[in-house]
Design a protein around this motif. Structure first.
Motif, PDB file in Angstrom:
ATOM      1  N   VAL A  92       0.850  -1.187   0.000  1.00  0.00           N
ATOM      2  CA  VAL A  92       0.000   0.000   0.000  1.00  0.00           C
ATOM      3  C   VAL A  92       0.887   1.238   0.000  1.00  0.00           C
ATOM      4  CG1 VAL A  92      -1.986  -1.092   1.129  1.00  0.00           C
ATOM      5  CG2 VAL A  92      -0.210  -0.024   2.524  1.00  0.00           C
ATOM      6  N   VAL A  93       0.279   2.369  -0.341  1.00  0.00           N
ATOM      7  CA  VAL A  93       0.973   3.650  -0.364  1.00  0.00           C
ATOM      8  C   VAL A  93       0.019   4.693   0.211  1.00  0.00           C
ATOM      9  CG1 VAL A  93       0.220   4.224  -2.731  1.00  0.00           C
ATOM     10  CG2 VAL A  93       2.333   5.215  -1.839  1.00  0.00           C
ATOM     11  N   VAL A 124      -3.926   4.291   0.815  1.00  0.00           N
ATOM     12  CA  VAL A 124      -4.523   4.368   2.153  1.00  0.00           C
ATOM     13  C   VAL A 124      -4.065   5.640   2.860  1.00  0.00           C
ATOM     14  CG1 VAL A 124      -4.723   1.849   2.385  1.00  0.00           C
ATOM     15  CG2 VAL A 124      -2.639   3.009   3.164  1.00  0.00           C
ATOM     16  N   GLU A 125      -4.699   5.928   3.988  1.00  0.00           N
ATOM     17  CA  GLU A 125      -4.326   7.112   4.771  1.00  0.00           C
ATOM     18  C   GLU A 125      -3.026   6.848   5.520  1.00  0.00           C
ATOM     19  OE1 GLU A 125      -7.826   7.675   7.143  1.00  0.00           O
ATOM     20  OE2 GLU A 125      -8.955   8.505   5.469  1.00  0.00           O
ATOM     21  N   SER A 126      -2.231   7.893   5.692  1.00  0.00           N
ATOM     22  CA  SER A 126      -0.920   7.737   6.338  1.00  0.00           C
ATOM     23  C   SER A 126      -1.037   7.338   7.801  1.00  0.00           C
ATOM     24  CB  SER A 126      -0.105   9.029   6.203  1.00  0.00           C
ATOM     25  OG  SER A 126      -0.832  10.102   6.773  1.00  0.00           O
ATOM     26  N   ASP A 127      -2.179   7.617   8.443  1.00  0.00           N
ATOM     27  CA  ASP A 127      -2.340   7.247   9.852  1.00  0.00           C
ATOM     28  C   ASP A 127      -2.852   5.823  10.018  1.00  0.00           C
ATOM     29  OD1 ASP A 127      -4.998   7.327   9.136  1.00  0.00           O
ATOM     30  OD2 ASP A 127      -5.522   9.003  10.457  1.00  0.00           O
ATOM     31  N   GLY A 128      -2.901   5.071   8.917  1.00  0.00           N
ATOM     32  CA  GLY A 128      -3.350   3.690   8.986  1.00  0.00           C
ATOM     33  C   GLY A 128      -4.808   3.503   8.622  1.00  0.00           C
ATOM     34  N   GLY A 129      -5.548   4.599   8.428  1.00  0.00           N
ATOM     35  CA  GLY A 129      -6.949   4.478   8.006  1.00  0.00           C
ATOM     36  C   GLY A 129      -7.026   3.923   6.596  1.00  0.00           C
ATOM     37  N   ALA A 172      -7.969  12.078  -7.650  1.00  0.00           N
ATOM     38  CA  ALA A 172      -7.528  11.223  -8.764  1.00  0.00           C
ATOM     39  C   ALA A 172      -7.993   9.782  -8.547  1.00  0.00           C
ATOM     40  CB  ALA A 172      -6.005  11.278  -8.908  1.00  0.00           C
ATOM     41  N   MET A 173      -7.918   9.303  -7.298  1.00  0.00           N
ATOM     42  CA  MET A 173      -8.358   7.929  -7.021  1.00  0.00           C
ATOM     43  C   MET A 173      -9.863   7.800  -7.255  1.00  0.00           C
ATOM     44  SD  MET A 173      -5.581   6.361  -6.323  1.00  0.00           S
ATOM     45  CE  MET A 173      -4.812   7.563  -7.414  1.00  0.00           C
ATOM     46  N   ALA A 174     -10.624   8.797  -6.830  1.00  0.00           N
ATOM     47  CA  ALA A 174     -12.079   8.764  -6.991  1.00  0.00           C
ATOM     48  C   ALA A 174     -12.479   8.781  -8.469  1.00  0.00           C
ATOM     49  CB  ALA A 174     -12.721   9.938  -6.256  1.00  0.00           C
TER      50      ALA A 174
END
Length: 184
Positions: A115-116, A153-158, A137-139
């Motif tokens: 993941v990134v 994914v979100e950088s905080d793990g979300g 862009a993803m949407a």
């Protein structure tokens, strides 16, 4: 040729049954142009109308045409664990500018099972600090699964958002071994 003397673009499509529901796969002469989640008849018909309008082509159902047929084979292999990378020509005409740069970087630089973060992907696409723009862009990704926006994914793990629904995103990440298999 159409009445304006221009060659009409060919748009062929088929639907693949998958573990996350039916996927509409549409292709032009240049490559796979669109993948649409939850392709029930109503969703499929609306998506094909939008594609016909944007591409100036009449959609033709042809699951035996070389590109939809190969896309169906590769998607099936992906869902059974027999394929980690898609080797399909892609038609990028439904995205442009920053969105296209981000999607191309995602397709080439974020392998199966990884993941990134949105921010990291923005930096890789040459615009550090543009995490929100990466979300946009993803949407707008016209080629989900094949261009793996589920890996962002979100950088905080979300887990972040997902056009195909969070349950679908979880299933794709579980398939790739990133998340545990959902219990229900």
């Amino acid at each position: 040729m159409n009445s304006h003397g221009q060659e009409e673009r060919r748009l062929v499509w088929a639907v693949a049954g998958t573990d996350i529901g039916p996927l509409l796969l549409a292709a032009t002469g240049d490559g796979l142009v669109s993948v649409v989640f939850h392709a029930t008849d109503a969703v499929r018909d609306r998506a094909l109308e939008r594609l016909a309008s944007r591409l100036g082509a009449e959609p033709v159902h042809d699951p035996d045409a070389p590109l939809p047929a190969e896309a169906i084979r590769q998607v099936a292999a992906y869902f059974t664990g027999g394929r980690r990378d898609f080797e399909l020509p892609l038609d990028w005409s439904l995205s442009s500018g920053f969105n296209r740069r981000v999607l191309r970087e995602l397709a080439s630089g974020v392998p199966y099972g990884t993941v990134v973060g949105y921010g990291e992907l923005a930096g890789r696409a040459g615009q550090p600090g543009a995490a929100q723009a990466v979300g946009i862009a993803m949407a707008s990704n016209p080629l989900p699964v094949v261009v793996p926006c589920h890996r962002v994914v979100e950088s905080d793990g979300g887990i972040g958002g997902f056009g195909g629904g969070l349950d679908t995103k979880r299933k794709l990440l579980a398939l790739e071994g990133v998340l545990p298999e959902p219990l229900f």
